[in-house]
Enzyme design. Structure first.
Site, PDB file in Angstrom:
ATOM      1  N   SER A 117       0.856  -1.191   0.000  1.00 58.45           N
ATOM      2  CA  SER A 117       0.000   0.000   0.000  1.00 58.45           C
ATOM      3  C   SER A 117       0.887   1.234   0.000  1.00 58.45           C
ATOM      4  O   SER A 117       2.048   1.172   0.430  1.00 58.45           O
ATOM      5  CB  SER A 117      -0.894   0.004   1.251  1.00 58.45           C
ATOM      6  OG  SER A 117      -1.532   1.258   1.414  1.00 58.45           O
ATOM      7  N   TYR A 130      -2.317  -0.265  10.446  1.00 62.65           N
ATOM      8  CA  TYR A 130      -2.248  -0.611   9.027  1.00 62.65           C
ATOM      9  C   TYR A 130      -0.937  -0.136   8.424  1.00 62.65           C
ATOM     10  O   TYR A 130      -0.262  -0.883   7.694  1.00 62.65           O
ATOM     11  CB  TYR A 130      -3.437  -0.003   8.282  1.00 62.65           C
ATOM     12  CG  TYR A 130      -3.523  -0.421   6.835  1.00 62.65           C
ATOM     13  CD1 TYR A 130      -3.968  -1.692   6.485  1.00 62.65           C
ATOM     14  CD2 TYR A 130      -3.174   0.463   5.812  1.00 62.65           C
ATOM     15  CE1 TYR A 130      -4.056  -2.081   5.156  1.00 62.65           C
ATOM     16  CE2 TYR A 130      -3.256   0.085   4.485  1.00 62.65           C
ATOM     17  CZ  TYR A 130      -3.694  -1.185   4.162  1.00 62.65           C
ATOM     18  OH  TYR A 130      -3.771  -1.561   2.843  1.00 62.65           O
ATOM     19  N   LYS A 134       2.039  -2.466   6.729  1.00 61.75           N
ATOM     20  CA  LYS A 134       2.488  -2.329   5.350  1.00 61.75           C
ATOM     21  C   LYS A 134       3.954  -1.898   5.274  1.00 61.75           C
ATOM     22  O   LYS A 134       4.658  -2.265   4.311  1.00 61.75           O
ATOM     23  CB  LYS A 134       1.576  -1.365   4.588  1.00 61.75           C
ATOM     24  CG  LYS A 134       0.170  -1.903   4.371  1.00 61.75           C
ATOM     25  CD  LYS A 134       0.192  -3.267   3.650  1.00 61.75           C
ATOM     26  CE  LYS A 134      -1.206  -3.799   3.381  1.00 61.75           C
ATOM     27  NZ  LYS A 134      -1.180  -5.101   2.667  1.00 61.75           N
TER      28      LYS A 134
END
Length: 225
Positions: A117, A130, A134
């Site tokens: 991402s 998150y 990533k």
């Protein structure tokens, strides 16, 4: 994004094993490409899936498309959310890649593509876990690329911005949020799943034969600002 990638790889002539937890998500995909797509109804975090994957005699491409998110303010992140995101986004992604790499090392070739991402390159409010997961994938990507290069196994990542999917649809339906997102994308448009699939196809193909350890940002310029 996984469905679009599977479809484009099938159209390019690959024999694709598509994996999902529910048969209904796979049936229509297989119906579109009956000669090129085989479906496995599996939970990729389970021991059963890992064992099944390890039985493959040949595996040329892995699209490591596993992940989840639950946006929360940093000071309000509960331990269950923390554990769930890290378990799926990092631990499961690692184990799937490890199982695939074991096959590719034996055959002396392969291409592993992590779905990362843009959040693996920047930070963002309410997405600390998150982002952390990533960033971990980006580190894993580089380390794997270095270690597996002598075995002719290439390892890369695709790092999308916000893409129009069922998961992002409710967020992007909020006018203020969509305007904020577009304000960070110099191309001034939301990504499509086909944009991600095209990047996956490039990294899977011989066209990227000298590319490894790279993170291909499909972000409309977000991280360039």
């Amino acid at each position: 994004m996984g469905r679009a990638s599977a479809a484009l790889l099938a159209e390019a002539g690959a024999h694709v094993i598509a994996v999902a937890r529910t048969a209904s998500d796979l049936d229509s995909l297989q119906a579109e490409y009956p000669q090129h797509i085989q479906c496995w109804v599996e939970d990729v975090s389970s021991d059963g899936f890992m064992q099944r994957l390890s039985t493959l005699e040949q595996l040329d491409i892995l699209v490591n498309n596993v992940g989840t998110n639950k946006p929360q303010p940093f000071t309000e992140v509960d331990s269950q959310t923390l554990d769930n995101i890290l378990a799926l986004n990092v631990r499961t992604a690692f184990l799937v890649a490890q199982a695939a790499a074991s096959i590719m090392v034996k055959q002396g070739a392969g291409s592993i593509i992590h779905l990362s991402s843009q959040m693996g390159h920047i930070g963002a409010a309410n997405r600390t876990v998150y982002c952390m997961s990533k960033h971990a994938i980006e580190g894993l990507n580089k380390a794997m690329a270095v270690e597996l290069a002598p075995h002719n196994v290439r390892v890369n990542a695709v790092a999308p911005t916000y893409i129009e999917t069922p998961l992002t649809q409710p967020m992007l339906a909020e006018a203020a949020f969509k305007a904020e997102v577009l304000g960070n994308i110099p191309l001034n448009r939301i990504g499509k799943v086909q944009d991600v699939a095209a990047a996956v196809l490039y990294l899977a193909s011989g066209a990227s034969n000298m590319v490894t350890g790279e993170s291909l940002k499909v972000d409309g310029g977000w991280t360039a600002v």
